[in-house]
Design a protein around this motif. Structure first.
Motif, PDB file in Angstrom:
ATOM      1  N   SER A   1       0.826  -1.214   0.000  1.00  0.00           N
ATOM      2  CA  SER A   1       0.000   0.000   0.000  1.00  0.00           C
ATOM      3  C   SER A   1       0.856   1.258   0.000  1.00  0.00           C
ATOM      4  O   SER A   1       0.326   2.368  -0.093  1.00  0.00           O
ATOM      5  CB  SER A   1      -0.926   0.001   1.226  1.00  0.00           C
ATOM      6  OG  SER A   1      -0.151  -0.012   2.420  1.00  0.00           O
TER       7      SER A   1
ATOM      8  N   ASP B   1      -4.370  -2.148  -1.371  1.00  0.00           N
ATOM      9  CA  ASP B   1      -4.688  -2.810  -0.106  1.00  0.00           C
ATOM     10  C   ASP B   1      -4.597  -4.321  -0.276  1.00  0.00           C
ATOM     11  O   ASP B   1      -5.000  -4.874  -1.309  1.00  0.00           O
ATOM     12  CB  ASP B   1      -6.099  -2.401   0.322  1.00  0.00           C
ATOM     13  CG  ASP B   1      -6.582  -3.176   1.531  1.00  0.00           C
ATOM     14  OD1 ASP B   1      -6.087  -2.908   2.628  1.00  0.00           O
ATOM     15  OD2 ASP B   1      -7.435  -4.066   1.336  1.00  0.00           O
TER      16      ASP B   1
ATOM     17  N   GLU C   1       2.012   2.007   7.233  1.00  0.00           N
ATOM     18  CA  GLU C   1       0.716   1.360   7.369  1.00  0.00           C
ATOM     19  C   GLU C   1       0.382   1.128   8.842  1.00  0.00           C
ATOM     20  O   GLU C   1       1.211   0.640   9.603  1.00  0.00           O
ATOM     21  CB  GLU C   1       0.734   0.018   6.635  1.00  0.00           C
ATOM     22  CG  GLU C   1      -0.614  -0.640   6.531  1.00  0.00           C
ATOM     23  CD  GLU C   1      -0.557  -1.822   5.574  1.00  0.00           C
ATOM     24  OE1 GLU C   1      -1.620  -2.409   5.340  1.00  0.00           O
ATOM     25  OE2 GLU C   1       0.525  -2.137   5.090  1.00  0.00           O
TER      26      GLU C   1
END
Length: 647
Positions: free
Chosen positions: A81, A187, A223
């Motif tokens: 991501s 994702d 993240e």
């Protein structure tokens, strides 16, 4: 495969573009970045757990990609991501020379570090941004990736004397590999739901759950991953399992991990923490979760046709024989790849023979000498038969006859003439030198005795169960000769070296078969499972009554039963646990009845301790001979036979 300086290189790597020199291949593609939580130190633990065959390699929490670069798969999918990371890998794949050229402008000075760190990455070209990522990673403190609330990289200068900013070998080898890889920015869940297919291998290395020694680890990554995210990830792993994917996941040794993945294999390993909020806490424990693809056993869909050869095995009324269940057993076993089958409790030998008919190497074991004799004659034996003249000769009187059966069992099971003939055949069999011919003759003698006996058992004397069957009307001589013909017809060569063993299944060592079939005596409080009590006479024939203790006070002249752990509920549970542990590297296929103990749930609980996945296949079944002390309701010996499968 090609070996260069003791390194194994896949042939497809050797075929990469011309700029990949032999020296580059020797160095091989390796991680381009120092990465917090990288898996380099766990490769020795992870690599052996990766299946030998799988569809595509997918890694959606890519980071530094240590596992990917160690496996160097072709046609894989990597994702993250973090857009800066993805730009780096795409740029190395598309223009590695451009990235290297940009890196040549950089020097390991504090002034240049902060100048480059201050650049707005959104205003740089892809190659410039990729070079910036590598430079900052190699020269910043501990190779961390951390951003502030504005999304700006804010790790300080590392003050390393001579960091390797440009690693051309690694970059060019990585470029060749990444060009054959799909690289996605996204994702993890979207990546998996859009790309994962049955048979794919998926490696998951999410941001770890916080534990005391590195509770601030989440600050070192862009993240954010909290407990609810890990629960959601576990749900996705279970979906992948159901889909039929191979999954390996790493995480910290945290209770939530054990809770979420309790149905799968969870291994705790010691690791070093190169990044820790606690200067003293540089050691820790990781877990590696191994999730196999779920295999569904659908007996209606799996072809269960048996080869014609399997039908040649002489029929018997042997207690617990699985003759009627052969199609179901093979329907399950055939879904696995294996070369060697171990039949731990072979009994009648019909399952061993079925595996032999399918071209498997078979090890047939039983503690009953009569069962081992059957296996010697028809499983281990690949080509020897007993000619008709030899069989007839065995029926001729022999001066060395000991008259043992004629005197010891007079009036109990057979006529005096039949007892006398049994002693003649016994004496003559002892003179046969070839072990396979001897086994054929003894198998035929045992079969003749079973056929001439009402119900085929020796738990009573006399002939009160005589129902006028044809077998009971045939002479003993003809029964013996017919049995020789049937055993001879069952002999065939499957091109394998098979083995018959007479011994306790609990003592079998140093055996690593691909599949183990376990069909032990079933323990039930409603009946006994004493094979010796039912077959003591023919077992005595096979042993020549050597090493047994005849109980003279009994009407049937039976001998003392062999000790077995399957004579009690606790003993059976402990025996299963021991066997499952001993053969945990093999596929386990277990037959057990619904009216036996341990119960279905207990059996699953025992097996799941040693196998990462357990399936139960129920089969409606009806015993030919009742095995219950008293009939309950209107059961008519109807039960469910369970086939437990552990893999």
């Amino acid at each position: 495969m090609t070996i260069i300086k003791n390194k194994i290189i896949k042939d497809d790597v050797l075929a990469h573009e011309s700029e990949i020199t032999r020296e580059h291949i020797v160095n091989m593609a390796r991680p381009l970045l120092k990465w917090a939580g990288g898996k380099t130190q766990l490769l020795e633990e992870i690599i052996p757990k990766i299946p030998k065959k799988y569809g595509r390699f997918i890694e959606p929490f890519f980071g530094g990609g240590a596992v990917f670069f160690a496996v160097h798969p072709t046609g894989g999918i990597i994702a993250d991501s973090n857009p800066e990371l993805i730009n780096l890998y795409r740029s190395v794949a598309d223009d590695v020379d451009g990235v290297i050229a940009q890196l040549r402008f950089y020097e390991n000075t504090e002034e240049m570090f902060y100048t480059v760190r201050a650049l707005d990455v959104t205003k740089l070209s892809n190659t410039e941004a990729a070079a910036r990522t590598i430079f900052l990673n190699r020269t910043c403190f501990n190779g961390l990736y951390r951003v502030n609330k504005s999304g700006k990289f804010n790790v300080p200068f590392g003050r390393y004397k001579n960091p390797k900013i440009i690693d051309e070998d690694a970059l060019k080898a990585a470029s060749a590999l990444l060009r054959k890889t799909t690289i996605i920015c996204g994702d993890y869940k979207t990546v998996l739901q859009e790309n994962a297919r049955p048979g794919d291998f998926i490696f998951l290395d999410p941001p770890y759950l916080p534990v005391s020694e590195y509770a601030d680890f989440k600050r070192y990554t862009k993240e954010q991953f909290y407990e609810e995210d890990h629960v959601e990830l576990a749900s996705e792993v279970k979906r992948l399992h159901e889909l039929g994917c191979h999954v390996i996941l790493t995480n910290s040794n945290h209770p939530l991990v054990h809770e979420q993945y309790r149905k799968f294999a969870v291994e705790v390993v010691q690791t070093k923490r190169y990044i820790s909020c606690n200067g003293k806490g540089r050691t820790g424990e990781d877990v590696i979760v191994t999730v196999p693809p779920k295999q569904r056993f659908n007996l209606r869909l799996v072809p269960a046709l048996l080869p014609q050869q399997a039908m040649q095995y002489p029929s018997t009324r042997y207690m617990g024989s699985k003759n009627k269940l052969l199609p179901e057993i093979w329907a399950v076993a055939s879904q696995f790849e294996f070369d060697t089958a171990l039949d731990l409790f072979s009994g009648s030998g019909v399952v061993s023979y079925m595996f032999k008919s399918h071209g498997k190497t078979v090890i047939s074991n039983d503690y009953m000498a009569m069962s081992a004799t059957f296996a010697k004659a028809m499983i281990e034996n690949n080509e020897i038969t007993l000619r008709q003249a030899e069989a007839l000769a065995l029926l001729e009187p022999n001066r060395s006859t000991d008259h043992f059966v004629e005197t010891k069992f007079q009036g109990l099971y057979f006529s005096d003439d039949d007892n006398r003939l049994i002693d003649i055949v016994r004496a003559n069999i002892k003179t046969v030198k070839n072990p396979y011919k001897r086994a054929i003759a003894m198998s035929a003698l045992i079969r003749a005795c079973l056929k001439k006996r009402p119900r085929g058992i020796f738990t009573y004397v006399g002939h009160r169960y005589d129902d006028g069957r044809k077998d009971l009307l045939m002479t003993f001589r003809n029964q013996f000769l017919e049995a020789v013909d049937m055993v001879n017809a069952a002999v065939f060569n499957n091109g394998r070296q098979n083995k018959a063993r007479n011994g306790d299944a609990m003592t079998l060592q140093n055996c690593k078969p691909g599949l183990v079939y376990i069909d032990p005596p079933y323990y039930s409080p409603l009946s006994d499972n004493e094979y010796v009590r039912r077959y003591h006479f023919v077992e005595g024939l096979a042993r020549d009554w050597q090493g047994v203790e005849i109980q003279e006070h009994t009407i049937t002249k039976k001998f003392k039963s062999y000790p077995t752990p399957f004579s009690s509920r606790k003993g059976a549970a402990e025996a299963f646990d021991m066997l499952f542990k001993r053969f945990r590297e093999s596929v386990l296929v277990v037959s057990y009845s619904s009216n036996s103990q341990p119960t279905l749930d207990e059996m699953v609980a025992i097996m799941v301790k040693h196998k990462s996945h357990v399936e139960v296949v129920p089969v409606d079944y009806k015993y030919s001979i009742g095995n219950q002390g008293s009939k309950i309701g209107d059961n008519k010996n109807d039960v469910k036979e369970y086939i437990f499968v552990g893999y």
